[in-house]
Design an enzyme around this catalytic site. Structure first.
Site, short mmCIF file in Angstrom:
data_model
loop_
_atom_site.label_atom_id
_atom_site.label_comp_id
_atom_site.label_asym_id
_atom_site.label_seq_id
_atom_site.Cartn_x
_atom_site.Cartn_y
_atom_site.Cartn_z
N LYS A 1 51.92 52.93 -20.21
CA LYS A 1 51.33 53.65 -19.07
C LYS A 1 52.08 54.93 -18.69
CE LYS A 1 48.78 49.81 -16.97
NZ LYS A 1 47.42 50.30 -16.96
N PHE B 1 48.94 39.36 -16.02
CA PHE B 1 48.08 40.17 -16.88
C PHE B 1 48.98 40.87 -17.90
CE2 PHE B 1 45.97 43.96 -18.40
CZ PHE B 1 44.75 43.45 -18.77
N ASP C 1 57.62 42.40 -18.69
CA ASP C 1 56.51 43.34 -18.86
C ASP C 1 56.60 44.35 -17.73
OD1 ASP C 1 54.10 44.67 -18.78
OD2 ASP C 1 52.86 42.90 -19.15
N1 PLP Z 1 50.72 44.65 -18.96
C1 PLP Z 1 50.49 45.04 -17.70
C2 PLP Z 1 51.43 44.58 -16.62
C3 PLP Z 1 49.41 45.86 -17.39
O1 PLP Z 1 49.19 46.23 -16.12
C4 PLP Z 1 48.57 46.29 -18.43
C5 PLP Z 1 47.39 47.14 -18.14
O2 PLP Z 1 46.92 47.24 -17.05
C6 PLP Z 1 48.84 45.87 -19.74
C7 PLP Z 1 49.93 45.07 -19.97
C8 PLP Z 1 47.97 46.32 -20.86
O3 PLP Z 1 48.20 47.65 -21.13
P1 PLP Z 1 47.15 48.50 -21.99
O4 PLP Z 1 45.88 48.56 -21.22
O5 PLP Z 1 47.82 49.82 -22.17
O6 PLP Z 1 46.98 47.77 -23.28
#
Ligand code: PLP
Length: 407
Positions: free
Chosen positions: A261, A147, A232
């Protein structure tokens, strides 16, 4: 006609029903206040918040140092655009380089935007690899169940039907290997490949950590084939596993990192760190954002780093997570009909259930514990980094009581 504002107070639930886009299956709970590890709803009920706003409230709710830093900055300078310098952004970049290694930082507003920046970095690297020709080398190898966010780049890197359905065609160039299977990634690499992008620990996908061997193997593969290793760390970074970045447990360094986050502790901010070798790929005009790295957002992030350092939260997470994880693992022994297994690292833990997690999460909520679902029937627990051993023990007690009631 009376054009005065409506005097009748309508409940948040009614207003949501009438006016808010229905893109979330929300819990029927209206939260009004937070302090430390707790939040309160509009009925006066208190909850132990082990969602941390999906891994955001690293310091819990309304930490006094964070509140004071944001309050003070809000009265001084909130926004100035990236056409000018601001000292908070400069200082935050310096501190993140301290955690990440020599390189440079780009600031944005969310995890998806941080990952967009990583994907754009991959394309620039690929163009260089192809002797400056565009469209020859742009593929990014990602993982099944990943994700990476909801933008077109992030979504295209997220091979999940529930995320992509209705939005195809995706951005081209993403291929997917099996997490923790190096051979499966190797076979996907060819002359058109620019980068590998994985979450160090998959969060939404069901709490699946990359093994240290897998990460080391990806590092070697990237070095051998001149690919960028992009990690990520949006969910697992900024202290959640007891190290500033989760990849530190594996003893490797990526070429670039996406984070968000927990970095802002509740204030929207995202960032991409890029190592020295690739930092010059971005030049004036090649990327940008109006809001990224405002004085206010950076003040919030600096306050998060201050507290992580002053309160020694990395050491705290490391020490407190061990016994917590052990007591959670006992759930699989004591509730074999419900629990398939427990996995994760630090304060990012998934309990794999035998069936749909929704009913379990409701049962936890009724007993005063907020938890999240993740793919693969997982109940996910993301306590704030300030959660004490007593808070963690309380969460286990609530989980046991909820599971006992269902046997
Ligand atoms: N990457 C990861 C691993 C995530 O857990 C998330 C959100 O849950 C995102 C990217 C996307 O982040 P955002 O919701 O701040 O765009």
């Amino acid at each position: 006609m009376d054009d005065s504002p409506a005097l009748i107070r309508t409940s948040a639930a009614e207003l949501y029903d009438a006016y808010v886009l229905k893109n979330y299956a929300r819990a029927s709970l209206t939260l009004v206040r937070g302090s430390g590890v707790h939040v309160w709803d509009d009925q006066g009920n208190r909850y132990l918040d082990f969602t941390s706003g999906v891994a955001v409230s690293a310091l819990g709710h309304c930490h006094p140092h964070w509140v004071e830093a944001v309050r003070q900055q809000a009265g001084e300078l909130i926004h100035a655009s990236n056409l000018f310098r601001n000292s908070n952004q400069a200082e935050l970049a310096r501190r993140l380089v301290g955690y990440s290694g020599s390189g440079r930082v780009f600031f944005c507003n969310s995890g998806a935007e941080a990952n967009e920046a990583l994907i754009k970095l991959a394309r620039l690297h690929g163009m260089g690899k192809a002797g400056g020709e565009e469209g020859k080398c742009y593929k990014v190898v990602c993982a099944n169940q990943a994700f990476h966010g909801r933008t077109f780049g992030g979504m295209s890197a997220t091979p999940q039907e529930k995320i992509q359905h209705g939005f195809r065609p995706m951005t081209p160039g993403f291929v997917f290997g099996e997490l923790n299977n190096l051979a499966s990634f190797e076979t996907l690499v060819d002359d058109g490949t620019a980068a590998i992008l994985v979450e160090t620990i998959q969060g939404e996908g069901g709490v699946h950590p990359c093994t240290a061997e897998f990460l080391a193997g990806l590092r070697r593969l990237c070095d051998r084939k001149n690919l960028l290793l992009l990690l990520d760390e949006v969910q697992c970074g900024v202290g959640r596993t007891g190290r500033f970045y989760a990849f530190e447990h594996a003893g490797i360094r990526p070429d670039a990192i996406g984070m968000a986050k927990g970095l802002g502790g509740g204030f929207p901010i995202g960032a991409m760190w890029v190592g020295e070798r690739s930092a010059e790929l971005f030049q004036p005009g090649s990327h940008g954002t109006t809001f990224g790295g405002t004085p206010l957002a950076c003040a919030a992030a600096l306050a998060v780093l201050d507290v992580i350092e002053k309160e020694k939260l990395l050491a705290h997470v490391t020490a407190a997570a061990g016994p917590w994880f052990e007591s959670l693992k006992r759930l699989a022994v004591d509730f074999p009909a419900h629990v398939r297994g427990v996995r994760g690292r630090g304060f990012l833990v998934g309990i794999e259930m035998a069936g749909e997690p929704a009913a379990y999460i409701s049962a936890l909520r009724e007993r005063g514990l907020l938890a999240l679902a993740a793919s693969g029937n997982v109940v996910r627990l993301l306590p704030p980094l300030i959660a004490s051993s007593a808070d963690l023990a309380m969460s286990v007690e609530i989980v046991r009581s909820a599971f006992s009631a269902r046997t």
